[in-house]
Design a protein around this motif. Structure first.
Motif, PDB file in Angstrom:
ATOM      1  N   MET A   1       0.841  -1.200   0.000  1.00 15.73           N
ATOM      2  CA  MET A   1       0.000   0.000   0.000  1.00 15.73           C
ATOM      3  C   MET A   1       0.873   1.246   0.000  1.00 15.73           C
ATOM      4  N   THR A   2       0.601   2.192  -0.908  1.00 14.42           N
ATOM      5  CA  THR A   2       1.375   3.418  -0.981  1.00 14.42           C
ATOM      6  C   THR A   2       1.076   4.312   0.215  1.00 14.42           C
ATOM      7  N   SER A   3       1.947   5.316   0.395  1.00 18.70           N
ATOM      8  CA  SER A   3       1.767   6.220   1.536  1.00 18.70           C
ATOM      9  C   SER A   3       0.469   7.007   1.420  1.00 18.70           C
ATOM     10  N   LYS A   4       0.092   7.413   0.174  1.00 13.53           N
ATOM     11  CA  LYS A   4      -1.156   8.163  -0.022  1.00 13.53           C
ATOM     12  C   LYS A   4      -2.367   7.308   0.348  1.00 13.53           C
ATOM     13  N   LYS A   5      -2.334   6.039  -0.065  1.00 14.21           N
ATOM     14  CA  LYS A   5      -3.446   5.144   0.264  1.00 14.21           C
ATOM     15  C   LYS A   5      -3.506   4.902   1.763  1.00 14.21           C
ATOM     16  N   ALA A   6      -2.333   4.775   2.396  1.00 12.98           N
ATOM     17  CA  ALA A   6      -2.286   4.545   3.844  1.00 12.98           C
ATOM     18  C   ALA A   6      -2.858   5.743   4.598  1.00 12.98           C
ATOM     19  N   ILE A   7      -2.504   6.956   4.127  1.00 10.63           N
ATOM     20  CA  ILE A   7      -3.022   8.170   4.767  1.00 10.63           C
ATOM     21  C   ILE A   7      -4.534   8.254   4.590  1.00 10.63           C
ATOM     22  N   GLY A   8      -4.999   7.972   3.374  1.00 13.19           N
ATOM     23  CA  GLY A   8      -6.438   8.005   3.110  1.00 13.19           C
ATOM     24  C   GLY A   8      -7.194   7.000   3.956  1.00 13.19           C
ATOM     25  N   GLN A   9      -6.633   5.795   4.068  1.00 13.25           N
ATOM     26  CA  GLN A   9      -7.279   4.759   4.886  1.00 13.25           C
ATOM     27  C   GLN A   9      -7.298   5.158   6.352  1.00 13.25           C
ATOM     28  N   THR A  10      -6.207   5.752   6.826  1.00 12.22           N
ATOM     29  CA  THR A  10      -6.134   6.186   8.228  1.00 12.22           C
ATOM     30  C   THR A  10      -7.166   7.267   8.517  1.00 12.22           C
ATOM     31  N   LEU A  11      -7.267   8.252   7.611  1.00 14.68           N
ATOM     32  CA  LEU A  11      -8.251   9.321   7.797  1.00 14.68           C
ATOM     33  C   LEU A  11      -9.673   8.776   7.776  1.00 14.68           C
ATOM     34  N   SER A  12      -9.905   7.783   6.938  1.00 14.47           N
ATOM     35  CA  SER A  12     -11.227   7.163   6.856  1.00 14.47           C
ATOM     36  C   SER A  12     -11.593   6.482   8.173  1.00 14.47           C
ATOM     37  N   VAL A  13     -10.625   5.771   8.750  1.00 14.27           N
ATOM     38  CA  VAL A  13     -10.858   5.090  10.031  1.00 14.27           C
ATOM     39  C   VAL A  13     -11.088   6.104  11.146  1.00 14.27           C
ATOM     40  N   VAL A  14     -10.288   7.185  11.146  1.00 11.49           N
ATOM     41  CA  VAL A  14     -10.445   8.237  12.161  1.00 11.49           C
ATOM     42  C   VAL A  14     -11.828   8.868  12.068  1.00 11.49           C
ATOM     43  N   LEU A  15     -12.290   9.141  10.847  1.00 10.75           N
ATOM     44  CA  LEU A  15     -13.622   9.710  10.641  1.00 10.75           C
ATOM     45  C   LEU A  15     -14.696   8.762  11.165  1.00 10.75           C
ATOM     46  N   SER A  16     -14.524   7.488  10.909  1.00 10.19           N
ATOM     47  CA  SER A  16     -15.477   6.493  11.396  1.00 10.19           C
ATOM     48  C   SER A  16     -15.543   6.485  12.920  1.00 10.19           C
ATOM     49  N   ILE A  17     -14.373   6.547  13.555  1.00  9.43           N
ATOM     50  CA  ILE A  17     -14.312   6.547  15.027  1.00  9.43           C
ATOM     51  C   ILE A  17     -14.983   7.804  15.590  1.00  9.43           C
ATOM     52  N   LEU A  18     -14.737   8.950  14.959  1.00  7.25           N
ATOM     53  CA  LEU A  18     -15.347  10.205  15.412  1.00  7.25           C
ATOM     54  C   LEU A  18     -16.870  10.150  15.311  1.00  7.25           C
ATOM     55  N   LEU A  19     -17.364   9.611  14.205  1.00 11.61           N
ATOM     56  CA  LEU A  19     -18.813   9.510  14.019  1.00 11.61           C
ATOM     57  C   LEU A  19     -19.424   8.536  15.029  1.00 11.61           C
ATOM     58  N   LEU A  20     -18.727   7.455  15.309  1.00  9.67           N
ATOM     59  CA  LEU A  20     -19.211   6.516  16.327  1.00  9.67           C
ATOM     60  C   LEU A  20     -19.232   7.182  17.699  1.00  9.67           C
ATOM     61  N   TRP A  21     -18.208   7.997  17.971  1.00 14.84           N
ATOM     62  CA  TRP A  21     -18.154   8.689  19.264  1.00 14.84           C
ATOM     63  C   TRP A  21     -19.313   9.679  19.384  1.00 14.84           C
ATOM     64  N   PHE A  22     -19.559  10.451  18.333  1.00 15.20           N
ATOM     65  CA  PHE A  22     -20.675  11.389  18.338  1.00 15.20           C
ATOM     66  C   PHE A  22     -22.008  10.644  18.471  1.00 15.20           C
TER      67      PHE A  22
ATOM     68  N   ILE B   1     -20.589   9.202   2.822  1.00 18.41           N
ATOM     69  CA  ILE B   1     -19.492   9.477   3.761  1.00 18.41           C
ATOM     70  C   ILE B   1     -18.474   8.338   3.667  1.00 18.41           C
ATOM     71  N   PRO B   2     -17.204   8.637   3.336  1.00 16.12           N
ATOM     72  CA  PRO B   2     -16.197   7.598   3.098  1.00 16.12           C
ATOM     73  C   PRO B   2     -15.611   6.995   4.376  1.00 16.12           C
ATOM     74  N   VAL B   3     -16.359   6.088   4.982  1.00 18.59           N
ATOM     75  CA  VAL B   3     -15.873   5.383   6.167  1.00 18.59           C
ATOM     76  C   VAL B   3     -15.972   3.876   5.922  1.00 18.59           C
ATOM     77  N   PRO B   4     -15.073   3.074   6.518  1.00 15.77           N
ATOM     78  CA  PRO B   4     -15.077   1.629   6.291  1.00 15.77           C
ATOM     79  C   PRO B   4     -16.402   0.989   6.704  1.00 15.77           C
ATOM     80  N   GLY B   5     -17.051   0.318   5.764  1.00 16.44           N
ATOM     81  CA  GLY B   5     -18.256  -0.435   6.069  1.00 16.44           C
ATOM     82  C   GLY B   5     -19.432   0.385   6.531  1.00 16.44           C
ATOM     83  N   GLY B   6     -19.371   1.712   6.404  1.00 15.31           N
ATOM     84  CA  GLY B   6     -20.461   2.558   6.876  1.00 15.31           C
ATOM     85  C   GLY B   6     -20.499   2.728   8.377  1.00 15.31           C
ATOM     86  N   PHE B   7     -19.482   2.219   9.095  1.00 19.11           N
ATOM     87  CA  PHE B   7     -19.467   2.322  10.558  1.00 19.11           C
ATOM     88  C   PHE B   7     -19.376   3.788  10.979  1.00 19.11           C
TER      89      PHE B   7
END
Length: 328
Positions: free
Chosen positions: A1-22, A262-268
């Motif tokens: 996985m390239t660095s750009k893809k890794a950053i995008g995936q990380t941001l996606s996971v962070v967004l998912s966690i934030l939405l779950l927290w809210f 919203i670009p989050v893994p699995g819609g979580f």
């Protein structure tokens, strides 16, 4: 996985966690656990099973659209590719179409199903989905104007929608300029772009070459009935939501589709927050009931799709499996 893809995936996971927290930060946990324990499991299982048929229905419509240029693709191949695509999309958002195109392309040895034409069909499908969403907007407003109509009108004139429309116009203009530049250049890269756009355009036009257009329309209607029925059964599974009517669930169907943007893994997180907000703000349900509903419906369908996707992986060509794992 390239660095750009890794950053995008990380941001996606962070967004998912934030939405779950809210989504869960204001939950009354005792009431939440009570809602889960009092769940009507027959309805929930029914909801999960109905939701699990959705990729199958979408794959049959997909096959119907690609048949004009890929007549050898079977129903089995189409269904398998779609379930695997949903599985990959749960880990990496917004990759469903690309994954399905790769699998179909490899399954037909490339020549029988050119990737660019498959992308064109995918774009056509999404355009059809947008039309359906707009129709649901109108139907929802007509059926329940006093409840949802004013909300729809307010949102339609809101700054977020205007920004989205401007972004779409900018993307279309950029594509048009790139296409025009490729036609006037003899550069090898530009020739490749020209060839891709040509194939994509042909894929887009397949919807106008269908031998059985009524079947395509019927498959589209069935697909949205499945979306609606899945949520309808879900509302019957959670005590406190059984009073919601068909029009209410139609509005929830619309909200469910909008949450997929919203670009989050699995819609979580996205599904949970949007559905709980809709149920609490516009349907008058308690926030805890909304979160219980979103959790039960989303996780039950996710489990079903993971199982079916994992089984389907064993049946796709090794070349497609390798390309998915390396490129994604």
């Amino acid at each position: 996985m390239t660095s750009k893809k890794a950053i995008g995936q990380t941001l996606s996971v962070v967004l998912s966690i934030l939405l779950l927290w809210f989504s869960f930060r204001g939950v009354d946990w005792s009431a939440f656990m009570s809602s889960l324990k009092s769940c009507r499991w027959t309805y929930l299982v029914g909801s999960a099973l109905v939701g699990a048929t959705m990729p199958m229905c979408r794959s049959l419509r997909w096959r119907h659209t690609v048949l004009p240029f890929a007549p050898k693709i079977s129903r089995r191949e189409s269904i398998i590719s779609n379930y695997v695509a949903y599985l990959v999309n749960m880990a990496i958002p917004l990759t469903h179409e690309a994954t399905r195109c790769i699998i179909t392309h490899r399954s037909q040895n490339g020549k029988e199903a050119p990737y660019d034409k498959l992308v064109g069909v995918a774009v056509t499908e999404r355009a059809c989905d947008i039309v359906c969403i707009l129709i649901i907007f109108v139907v929802t407003a007509i059926l329940s104007w006093d409840k949802y109509g004013l909300f729809v009108v307010t949102q339609a004139g809101g700054p977020r929608l205007r920004t989205l429309l401007l972004a779409l116009i900018a993307i279309i203009c950029a594509i048009a300029i790139l296409d025009l530049m490729s036609h006037k250049s003899e550069n090898k890269a530009m020739k490749a772009i020209r060839s891709f756009f040509s194939g994509m355009h042909e894929g887009l036009m397949t919807v106008f070459k269908l031998k059985r257009p009524l079947l395509y329309i019927s498959e589209t209607i069935l697909l949205w009935v499945i979306y609606w029925l899945q949520l309808y059964l879900g509302t019957r599974a959670v005590p406190g939501l059984e009073t919601l009517g068909a029009g209410d669930v139609l509005f929830l169907t619309l909200c469910s589709m909008l949450s997929t943007i919203i670009p989050v893994p699995g819609g979580f997180g996205a599904f949970h927050y949007v559905m709980a907000t809709a149920l609490a703000g516009l349907c008058g349900a308690a926030w805890t009931d909304g979160i219980a509903f979103a959790t039960l419906v989303h996780e039950s369908q996710t489990l079903a799709l993971i199982c079916l996707g994992a089984i389907s992986i064993a049946f796709i060509p090794p070349s497609a499996r390798k390309e998915i794992t390396t490129k994604k």
